[in-house]
Each structure stands twice: as C-alpha cells, then as structure tokens.
Design an enzyme around this catalytic site. Sequence first.
Site, PDB file in Angstrom:
ATOM      1  CG  HIS A 257       2.257  -1.519   4.512  1.00 20.43           C
ATOM      2  ND1 HIS A 257       1.830  -2.804   4.261  1.00 20.43           N
ATOM      3  CD2 HIS A 257       2.555  -1.490   5.831  1.00 20.43           C
ATOM      4  CE1 HIS A 257       1.857  -3.512   5.371  1.00 20.43           C
ATOM      5  NE2 HIS A 257       2.299  -2.742   6.334  1.00 20.43           N
TER       6      HIS A 257
ATOM      7  CG  ASP B 105      -6.470  -0.549   4.346  1.00 18.88           C
ATOM      8  OD1 ASP B 105      -6.285  -1.494   5.139  1.00 18.88           O
ATOM      9  OD2 ASP B 105      -5.547   0.026   3.753  1.00 18.88           O
TER      10      ASP B 105
ATOM     11  CG  ASP C 252      -4.977  -3.166   2.284  1.00 16.64           C
ATOM     12  OD1 ASP C 252      -4.939  -4.416   2.302  1.00 16.64           O
ATOM     13  OD2 ASP C 252      -4.199  -2.450   2.941  1.00 16.64           O
TER      14      ASP C 252
ATOM     15  CD  GLU D 154      -0.263  -4.109   1.830  1.00 11.85           C
ATOM     16  OE1 GLU D 154       0.227  -5.215   2.181  1.00 11.85           O
ATOM     17  OE2 GLU D 154       0.336  -3.021   1.979  1.00 11.85           O
TER      18      GLU D 154
ATOM     19  CG  ASP E 163      -5.910  -5.109   5.124  1.00 15.96           C
ATOM     20  OD1 ASP E 163      -6.752  -4.231   4.903  1.00 15.96           O
ATOM     21  OD2 ASP E 163      -4.754  -4.850   5.537  1.00 15.96           O
TER      22      ASP E 163
ATOM     23  CG  HIS F  94      -2.357   0.515   0.781  1.00 16.26           C
ATOM     24  ND1 HIS F  94      -3.504   0.272   1.502  1.00 16.26           N
ATOM     25  CD2 HIS F  94      -2.749   1.277  -0.285  1.00 16.26           C
ATOM     26  CE1 HIS F  94      -4.533   0.865   0.908  1.00 16.26           C
ATOM     27  NE2 HIS F  94      -4.096   1.485  -0.177  1.00 16.26           N
TER      28      HIS F  94
ATOM     29  CG  ASP G  44      -2.888   1.990   5.371  1.00 14.71           C
ATOM     30  OD1 ASP G  44      -2.627   1.221   6.327  1.00 14.71           O
ATOM     31  OD2 ASP G  44      -3.246   1.578   4.253  1.00 14.71           O
TER      32      ASP G  44
HETATM   33 MG    MG Z   1      -4.617  -2.817   5.497  1.00 17.05          MG
HETATM   34 MG    MG Z   2      -3.578  -0.492   3.574  1.00 13.14          MG
END
Ligand code: MG
Ligand code: MG
Length: 310
Positions: A144, A127, A230, A275, A232, A100, A131
Amino acid sequence: MTTRVCKLIGAPVQDGAGRRGCEMGPSALRTAGLAEAIASLGHRVDDLGTLCAPPPRPASFPNPALKNLPQVAAWVETLAEVAFAASAEGSMPVFMGGDHSLSAGTVAGLARRAALLGRPLFVLWLDAHPDFHSLRSTESGNIHGTPVAYLTGQPGFAGGLPKLAATVEPGHVAMLGIRSVDAAERRALTDSGITVFDMRAIDEHSVAPLLRQVLERVRALDGLLHVSLDVDFLDPSIAPAVGTTVPGGASFREAHLVMEMLHDSGLVSSLDLVELNPFLDERGRTAMLLVDLVASLFGRRVLDRPTRSF
Ligand code: MG
Ligand code: MG
C-alpha cells in the site's frame, strides 16, 4: 445540481497493509449509510456489491521484504478491469476499500478509460503518505506504500505488478496532507513533477488556495479527476480507524472544505475510500465521518448539516 450515477464497489483488499482489518471496510461504510447519504442528495446509486478476492497471480520481484505480492497483483489486475467497466458512460465509481494498494488497480483502469476518451486523468491523493515507494525501495514490504510510483510509470515494478495500459502523467498528480515521507520516497519525489502540498503548506496558506490551483489545472486541460482518500489524511483524533495514524492531519473543517470545493468544481469523476480499518474504530465514528465527507463531495452543504451529538 447535476445528478450523478454513482456505482458503489466494495474492494476488501487487506494484503497490501501491515495490519489486518481493512477487508471489513466496505461493510462498515455500508453500515454507516454511504449509499443512503449519496441517494438523499438526489443521485442514483447502484451498489454493485463487494468483490471476492481473486486467485493469486504469478508475480515475483527480488525484494524479500515484499508481502503478499501475488495476492495484491491479482487484486490490481481485477480492479483495473472493474474500474474500466464501471467508469463507462460517465458513471462515477466509488471504491470502498480496502487498503491503498487497491488504487494501483482502480486508477490503472481509470487511466485506461481516460486515454480512450482522449482526456488527461488527474489524481488528487489525500494522504499522510506519498505512497511513492517502488517494489524495490520499500523496506516494510507493505505494497500500500507503492501505488503512486506504480501508476506514474516509475521503475521498480516489472514482473511484480501488471503492466499498465496507460500511465498517469506525474504532473497530473497532486498530493495534499502529506506529513510522513521516507528517505527513498523523498529522493524519488524530487524532480518527479508531482505536486506535493504537505501539512506545513496547509498551515501556512490554508487548504482552499492550494486546492484551487489543482482544480484550475484540471479544468484548463478538460481533465477527469480521481480522488483517492486515505483515512490517515485526517487527524487521528477525529479518525482513529486506520493502521497508519500520523499526528497533525487534516481537521474536520479542512476535510469538509476540500470535499465541498471538489463538489463545487464538478470535476470529480471517481473516488477511492481507503485504509478504513473498522477493527480500530470507536463505535463507527470514523466510518460515519467518511460518509459525511462523501456527502459533502456529493453536494451536502454546511447549512444542511444535522445537529448530532457524539
Ligand atoms: Mg497513508
Ligand atoms: Mg495511502
């Protein structure tokens, strides 16, 4: 349906992540059929290839925890130029990451493009994490975890990452799917002006009305909309190929609904897919899910979905 000119760009950045493997992301997305999926929906796809890692850029910052700062700083500088160029003439760049930290570069270039066009750039950050660390506040040292703070012009980057040609207004950033926030990030996010829809908000209200609010603002201000996805953001049970799994993520249908609404809005001007760590995947299922989600973003409808066993 509007036909788009989509520019695929491989950005094999892994210096910003805590574990190696994201550099294989562009290959996995190509193998899973990203270009074919977009082209099958009637769009033009130009695959511009995969970028080579630029030589490290002189960069220093007084936080000994920081990892690979000169390498990440070089990627940020390179990707800002690439994103600026690839977003000319209404083309839609799709960046195949890479971790990221690459968004610190892509969004910087897109913010410069938006400023040139005299339009506001909005960012939808999908996400588990905000971040929102600075180079000072990060304890892991994984860069990231910093791009949103950098891109919105927060303090704690001077001398480390390149100076921005244009920042993104914090009020033009919306985060969706958040469920893992460090204390320093929570403090910094408070009063930042950033819209944070965490998983609890999705549970309570469902995803559609939250996203609709964001899209209505973009439309009202004639903004460009960058989407940064992302892996995740997704629940680890459907998307295991990421180094930062957090339980309780977006479901298959929630994620597709987001993409379908984004398509229907006609507002999306650029996309990061970040990611993906193919080293952690199970027979490519996460890469294939990402390709399916991108297809929804480009106009595939629920009724078009092929029946397929996993
Ligand atoms: Mg993440
Ligand atoms: Mg991220």
